[in-house]
Scaffold this motif. Structure first.
Motif, PDB file in Angstrom:
ATOM      1  N   ASN A  54       0.854  -1.190   0.000  1.00 49.41           N
ATOM      2  CA  ASN A  54       0.000   0.000   0.000  1.00 49.41           C
ATOM      3  C   ASN A  54       0.892   1.244   0.000  1.00 49.41           C
ATOM      4  O   ASN A  54       1.540   1.552   1.007  1.00 49.41           O
ATOM      5  N   ASP A  55       0.925   1.930  -1.124  1.00 51.94           N
ATOM      6  CA  ASP A  55       1.806   3.099  -1.253  1.00 51.94           C
ATOM      7  C   ASP A  55       1.475   4.164  -0.215  1.00 51.94           C
ATOM      8  O   ASP A  55       2.375   4.777   0.363  1.00 51.94           O
ATOM      9  N   TYR A  56       0.197   4.380   0.019  1.00 53.45           N
ATOM     10  CA  TYR A  56      -0.219   5.433   0.934  1.00 53.45           C
ATOM     11  C   TYR A  56       0.297   5.172   2.344  1.00 53.45           C
ATOM     12  O   TYR A  56       0.820   6.080   3.006  1.00 53.45           O
ATOM     13  N   GLN A  57       0.153   3.941   2.816  1.00 51.88           N
ATOM     14  CA  GLN A  57       0.590   3.610   4.171  1.00 51.88           C
ATOM     15  C   GLN A  57       2.103   3.737   4.318  1.00 51.88           C
ATOM     16  O   GLN A  57       2.602   4.192   5.355  1.00 51.88           O
ATOM     17  N   LYS A 107       2.929   7.423   4.359  1.00 49.14           N
ATOM     18  CA  LYS A 107       2.461   7.976   5.641  1.00 49.14           C
ATOM     19  C   LYS A 107       3.458   7.650   6.749  1.00 49.14           C
ATOM     20  O   LYS A 107       3.791   8.513   7.580  1.00 49.14           O
ATOM     21  N   MET A 166      -2.593  11.295  -3.359  1.00 52.57           N
ATOM     22  CA  MET A 166      -2.325  10.911  -1.976  1.00 52.57           C
ATOM     23  C   MET A 166      -1.914  12.097  -1.106  1.00 52.57           C
ATOM     24  O   MET A 166      -2.177  12.108   0.104  1.00 52.57           O
ATOM     25  N   ARG A 188      -4.642  14.182   1.133  1.00 49.16           N
ATOM     26  CA  ARG A 188      -5.185  13.365   2.226  1.00 49.16           C
ATOM     27  C   ARG A 188      -4.171  13.209   3.353  1.00 49.16           C
ATOM     28  O   ARG A 188      -4.484  13.383   4.537  1.00 49.16           O
ATOM     29  N   LEU A 189      -2.914  12.930   2.961  1.00 51.55           N
ATOM     30  CA  LEU A 189      -1.861  12.755   3.964  1.00 51.55           C
ATOM     31  C   LEU A 189      -1.512  14.083   4.629  1.00 51.55           C
ATOM     32  O   LEU A 189      -1.217  14.126   5.833  1.00 51.55           O
TER      33      LEU A 189
END
Length: 463
Positions: free
Chosen positions: A79-82, A85, A118, A121-122
């Motif tokens: 998961n790129d976002y995680q 983050k 992304m 949101r981040l």
């Protein structure tokens, strides 16, 4: 008697971008924006490049890092976002920057990583602004990495028309404590009879101070610089604000400032060399209906101080292979110095943004009574080497990849990347340009005086 070929000729070959990687803009931008942190999202190859190119040891704790993409990222198993983050939270904990800049690379383009999606949101989750800039080598040449960062940062500049009722600035608070006479004196000094002027382009602080001072001598007040030294000090933009660039590779930033932020662009030559600096100041003065004072004497004084270098370069020939998009400005200055420029190779050129610089180049060639050089966009290096074998220039300004092969063929070279990192803007830094240009020429002269000319002559015969 006019020359037979007195107009500029443009050609376009089908070469690739044989340039330094644009992610190298991190080298000077992280130092310029003092409260920033740059996160380069790429592979191990990008990390190796940054480590070797920037030469910063890991214990120095520089304000940039690599988010290394591995097989799991590329195959969409992670998961790129995680992952991003986690990294950004670590950056916030360790460094607490005012802004985090994500630098996209070739790999993020190929696997279609949605960094722009992304980031907002981040940003809301961690409470730190995140600016996304795509500085991949597929679409951009060396110095255009800075262009993408500044274009992205221009969207974050405050709107001039919506901050009229904002909290007082630090300077305004200081004025409130001053006695009335001192307050009136300072207000008179800071007041200007022209619209706001913002300059864009990343330069060392001492160079920005020099250019700001030169404009101040003409009663022109600079409202701000993009980028600023601190993220919170970004200049206000909007309708009625005039902007002017200091580097020829910032066409995307100029377009963003005009179309998105509704600023008015001052199309001026770039302040490289005494002739370019004088023309740059004159153009800004003309837009604000200000009569420039003392520029002729200032330019003449600088040229007089360069005589020892001018005697070395006069009559020498130079060939630009193309790398950092500074080629047009440097060639114009060297022609003014008396050099013969055979060809100007350039990876990419926006003729609209560089129109004033091209006009000054053409004017310089006419005044020096020389034929304008060929301008070749996206040059093919193989064809360039063949042309150099025929022309045998005294100096080739080229990327690092071609320096040693050309030296082996008896052609003296200078790395174009050195002009990117050197201080070459303004009146006082013209000497630094000629110091770089003449270094290989002075080396050859010393070798000739020592009698070590056999190897050079033999290489030229074998070339």
């Amino acid at each position: 008697m006019p020359l037979s070929n007195d107009t500029l000729t443009f050609e376009c070959e089908t070469g690739n971008y044989h340039t330094f990687c644009p992610i190298s803009c991190v080298a000077w931008l992280y130092q310029k924006i003092e409260d920033s942190f740059f996160l380069v999202v790429g592979t191990k190859t990008c990390g190796y490049f940054l480590q070797n190119a920037l030469g910063v040891m890991i214990f120095a704790e520089p304000r940039y890092a690599m988010a290394e993409l591995e097989e799991g990222d590329i195959s969409a198993q992670l998961n790129d976002y995680q992952e991003l983050k986690r990294l950004c939270n670590q950056i916030k904990k360790d460094r607490n920057p005012s802004v985090i800049v994500w630098i996209g690379t070739c790999t993020t383009e190929i696997i279609k990583m949605d960094l722009e999606g992304m980031a907002p949101r981040l940003e809301n989750e961690i409470g730190i602004p995140i600016v996304v800039a795509r500085a991949n080598g597929l679409d951009y040449a060396f110095t255009q990495g800075e262009d993408t960062v500044l274009a992205a940062m221009a969207h974050r500049c405050p709107d001039r028309n919506s901050i009229t009722c904002s909290a007082p600035t630090a300077e305004e608070r200081l004025l409130s404590y001053l006695p009335s006479k001192e307050k009136q004196s300072k207000e008179r000094k800071n007041s200007s009879n022209h619209p706001p002027l913002v300059l864009f382009g990343s330069l060392p602080s001492n160079v920005t101070s020099q250019l700001t001072l030169e404009l101040k001598k003409q009663s022109i007040h600079v409202s701000g610089w993009l980028p600023s030294q601190r993220y919170a000090e970004l200049p206000s933009l909007g309708e009625g604000v005039y902007v002017c660039g200091v580097n020829p590779f910032l066409s995307r930033t100029a377009t963003t400032l005009m179309r998105r932020r509704k600023c008015k662009l001052i199309g001026a030559p770039f302040p490289i060399g005494p002739d370019g600096t004088k023309a740059w100041i004159e153009k800004i003065c003309s837009v604000f209906d200000i009569q420039p004072i003392g520029l002729e004497e200032r330019e003449k004084q600088v040229w007089n101080s360069l005589q020892d270098y001018l005697n070395l370069v006069r009559g020498k020939s130079v060939f630009f292979m193309g790398d950092n998009l500074l080629e047009i400005s440097l060639a114009r200055f060297l022609i003014r110095c008396g050099m013969i420029v055979y060809e100007i190779g350039i990876p990419y050129m926006d003729k609209r943004y560089q129109a004033a610089e091209l006009a000054l180049l053409e004017k310089t060639c006419q005044e020096m009574n020389v034929s304008p050089p060929r301008i070749v966009e996206k040059p093919d290096n193989y064809n360039q080497v063949q042309r150099m074998r025929e022309l045998q220039p005294d100096l080739a300004i080229t990327g690092m990849a071609h320096a040693n092969p050309l030296e082996a063929r008896g052609i003296s070279t200078k790395w174009s990347v050195e002009f990117t990192f050197a201080q070459i803007h303004g009146f006082t830094n013209a000497r630094d340009i000629l110091e770089l240009v003449t270094r290989p020429l002075r080396r050859n002269l010393s070798l000739e005086q020592l009698g070590w000319t056999g190897l050079v002559k033999r290489n030229k015969l074998n070339a």
